[in-house]
Design a protein around this motif. Structure first.
Motif, PDB file in Angstrom:
ATOM      1  N   TYR A  22       0.832  -1.207   0.000  1.00  0.00           N
ATOM      2  CA  TYR A  22       0.000   0.000   0.000  1.00  0.00           C
ATOM      3  C   TYR A  22       0.869   1.261   0.000  1.00  0.00           C
ATOM      4  O   TYR A  22       0.645   2.191  -0.779  1.00  0.00           O
ATOM      5  N   ASN A  23       1.878   1.279   0.865  1.00  0.00           N
ATOM      6  CA  ASN A  23       2.725   2.476   0.964  1.00  0.00           C
ATOM      7  C   ASN A  23       3.642   2.664  -0.237  1.00  0.00           C
ATOM      8  O   ASN A  23       4.077   3.781  -0.520  1.00  0.00           O
ATOM      9  N   VAL A  26       0.780   4.229  -2.778  1.00  0.00           N
ATOM     10  CA  VAL A  26      -0.210   5.231  -2.382  1.00  0.00           C
ATOM     11  C   VAL A  26       0.189   6.656  -2.777  1.00  0.00           C
ATOM     12  O   VAL A  26      -0.673   7.524  -2.914  1.00  0.00           O
ATOM     13  N   ALA A 165      -4.427   0.584  -2.735  1.00  0.00           N
ATOM     14  CA  ALA A 165      -4.011   1.980  -2.895  1.00  0.00           C
ATOM     15  C   ALA A 165      -4.518   2.551  -4.210  1.00  0.00           C
ATOM     16  O   ALA A 165      -4.961   3.708  -4.283  1.00  0.00           O
ATOM     17  N   GLN A 166      -4.484   1.745  -5.273  1.00  0.00           N
ATOM     18  CA  GLN A 166      -4.945   2.209  -6.583  1.00  0.00           C
ATOM     19  C   GLN A 166      -6.451   2.426  -6.599  1.00  0.00           C
ATOM     20  O   GLN A 166      -6.935   3.407  -7.168  1.00  0.00           O
ATOM     21  N   SER A 169      -7.489   5.435  -4.548  1.00  0.00           N
ATOM     22  CA  SER A 169      -7.026   6.683  -5.170  1.00  0.00           C
ATOM     23  C   SER A 169      -7.919   7.142  -6.320  1.00  0.00           C
ATOM     24  O   SER A 169      -7.674   8.217  -6.902  1.00  0.00           O
ATOM     25  N   TRP A 180      -6.483  13.403   0.423  1.00  0.00           N
ATOM     26  CA  TRP A 180      -5.191  12.713   0.353  1.00  0.00           C
ATOM     27  C   TRP A 180      -4.573  12.416   1.735  1.00  0.00           C
ATOM     28  O   TRP A 180      -3.915  11.379   1.883  1.00  0.00           O
ATOM     29  N   LEU A 183      -6.111   9.219   2.727  1.00  0.00           N
ATOM     30  CA  LEU A 183      -5.590   8.153   1.876  1.00  0.00           C
ATOM     31  C   LEU A 183      -4.247   7.630   2.396  1.00  0.00           C
ATOM     32  O   LEU A 183      -3.998   6.420   2.402  1.00  0.00           O
ATOM     33  N   LEU A 184      -3.402   8.529   2.870  1.00  0.00           N
ATOM     34  CA  LEU A 184      -2.096   8.126   3.386  1.00  0.00           C
ATOM     35  C   LEU A 184      -2.187   7.446   4.750  1.00  0.00           C
ATOM     36  O   LEU A 184      -1.359   6.593   5.080  1.00  0.00           O
ATOM     37  N   VAL A 187      -3.749   3.288   6.675  1.00  0.00           N
ATOM     38  CA  VAL A 187      -2.950   2.106   7.076  1.00  0.00           C
ATOM     39  C   VAL A 187      -3.131   1.735   8.542  1.00  0.00           C
ATOM     40  O   VAL A 187      -2.776   0.620   8.944  1.00  0.00           O
TER      41      VAL A 187
END
Length: 464
Positions: A22-23, A26, A165-166, A169, A180, A183-184, A187
């Motif tokens: 993911y990281n 992302v 992540a995709q 996004s 955003w 989104l980050l 996790v």
């Protein structure tokens, strides 16, 4: 395959390995929004916006600081697994994700780009620890006939992390400018679940018996994981390994590098882990949108094209997971690197010819998909599994430090220099990745033996 084995594998894969994937991905889609935030903050502080060069440098640091954190985490693995055990190290590392999520989630509210960079470095620290400890833990709790299958499940979750992540996004979900930071920081959800549930499962039996001399605890753990009261054969095998290592303490990295008896195992770990990152896969994951834009894909279609590649990653990972015990580790990794090498060369050809032949852009996209599929089928997970299999208990933590450090160092190098390499070499930069992949495949074909269905002692004897 018992319920306990499958449950703990899925838990650590979801709570640790998935976060690595993911990281990695992302920061790809919200790049425009993050750069705009950096510019606005810089303008508020200093009265002028950043020029393109410093802005690219600052964003490249945001992307690649994740790998520097991972490098530090990989160096801590030996100390953590010796002091807290495999299960204990994974439980404690989940706290890092909660801290990182707080930094990134509140960065915009507090007008601090530094918090984004610090948060990314802490997530890297967590991933650096878990990327080595998860395969180490699973390799030690799995029976030899399931070691390949269970060892590749984390690589599927790495692909699922990229895919998640995709999907998140997309403009319809968290792809807008205001979302955003969320989104980050999402996790924290898998990490919290791992923190709550992982203590319900036992520590690695090999760690308990060989390193802690806790025969009773190892027996209970084996009975729980294997689902049978008769574990005497496994206990005897571990005692044999303990006796062979009785005159030897856990080796340090320096001792490992100087030990001539394991030099080919060590060199193999170095080549495969460095090659995995220098293959260019991180350039694909970090900068997918830019690559597709250069390939001529309309900007409005890029997020959905990217999600399509993520779905293919998951399918390729599943194929690798369910075929590894049939075809073996060695063929999977050779096929994966060869496919990546050929497709990297294909990207160069498509970029050079698409001005004259517009349909070549679709060849370029197909080659990107080929690189991702080839990686997820073998190189994504097999190197970590092989690191566990190529060494006995005394050398294994040091081997993971060496492999993990190289992995993250190369990850940082690619993440940081790829935008500049792309500006200077253009389409030809992918030929570098092609050469690396083909050379690694050749090394594996010549040097590394097949290890499926063999005990750790048998594998050690093959090399010696």
């Amino acid at each position: 395959l018992t319920f306990s084995l499958l449950s703990v594998t899925l838990l650590v894969s979801f709570g640790s390995s998935m976060l690595y994937g993911y990281n990695l991905a992302v920061v790809n889609s919200p790049a425009v929004h993050i750069k705009a935030f950096y510019n606005a903050t810089w303008s508020q502080r200093y009265g002028h916006e950043l020029t393109p060069g410093p802005l690219t440098l600052l964003y490249s640091l945001t992307v690649s600081i994740f790998a520097l954190g991972g490098l530090v985490g990989s160096l801590l693995v030996g100390m953590l697994v010796e002091r807290y055990g495999r299960n204990g190290a994974l439980s404690r590392s989940a706290l890092l994700v909660l801290l990182a999520g707080g930094f990134m989630g509140f960065s915009r509210e507090l007008g601090s780009p530094e918090m984004v960079i610090i948060g990314r470095s802490i997530t890297g620290l967590h991933s650096g620890i878990c990327l080595s400890v998860v395969p180490l833990y699973l390799g030690e709790i799995s029976p030899k006939n399931l070691r390949g299958f269970l060892g590749l499940i984390p690589s599927i979750f790495i692909c699922l992390g990229v895919f998640a992540a995709q999907v998140l996004s997309l403009p319809e979900l968290l792809g807008e400018d205001r979302f955003w930071p969320l989104l980050l920081s999402v996790v924290v959800v898998p990490a919290s679940l791992q923190l709550l549930l992982l203590h319900c499962f036992p520590e690695s039996p090999r760690y308990l018996l060989i390193e802690r001399n806790d025969i009773c605890g190892a027996t209970k753990a084996l009975r729980r994981f294997l689902g049978t009261p008769d574990v005497q054969d496994v206990i005897e095998e571990m005692k044999e390994e303990q006796r062979s290592l009785s005159s030897m303490e856990m080796v340090s990295v320096w001792q490992l590098l100087r030990d001539r008896s394991v030099r080919w195992q060590t060199l193999s770990v170095v080549v495969v882990n460095a090659g995995m990152q220098l293959s260019g896969i991180d350039a694909i994951w970090f900068y997918t949108n830019i690559i597709f834009e250069n390939a001529g894909i309309p900007v409005s279609q890029i997020p959905y094209t990217t999600v399509g590649t993520g779905a293919i990653e998951v399918v390729a990972g599943l194929i690798g997971c369910f075929t590894i015990e049939k075809v073996g580790r060695r063929p999977l990794i050779i096929i994966g690197f060869c496919a990546m090498g050929i497709c990297s060369a294909g990207i160069t050809v498509s970029l050079l010819l698409q001005a004259a032949l517009p349909w070549m852009r679709y060849i370029g996209v197909t080659c990107v998909i080929g690189i991702i599929a080839g990686f997820c089928m073998g190189p994504a997970g097999v190197p970590f599994l092989m690191t566990a299999e190529l060494f006995t208990q005394s050398h294994r933590p040091a081997a993971y430090i060496v492999g993990g450090s190289l992995n993250w160092l190369c990850n940082f190098t690619i993440g940081f220099i790829f935008p500049f390499l792309q500006m200077s070499a253009g389409a030809f930069c992918y030929l570098v990745f092609s050469g690396v992949c083909l050379l690694v495949a050749l090394y594996v074909y010549i040097i590394i033996p097949e290890t499926k269905n063999k005990t750790f002692m048998e594998i050690s004897h093959i090399f010696s």
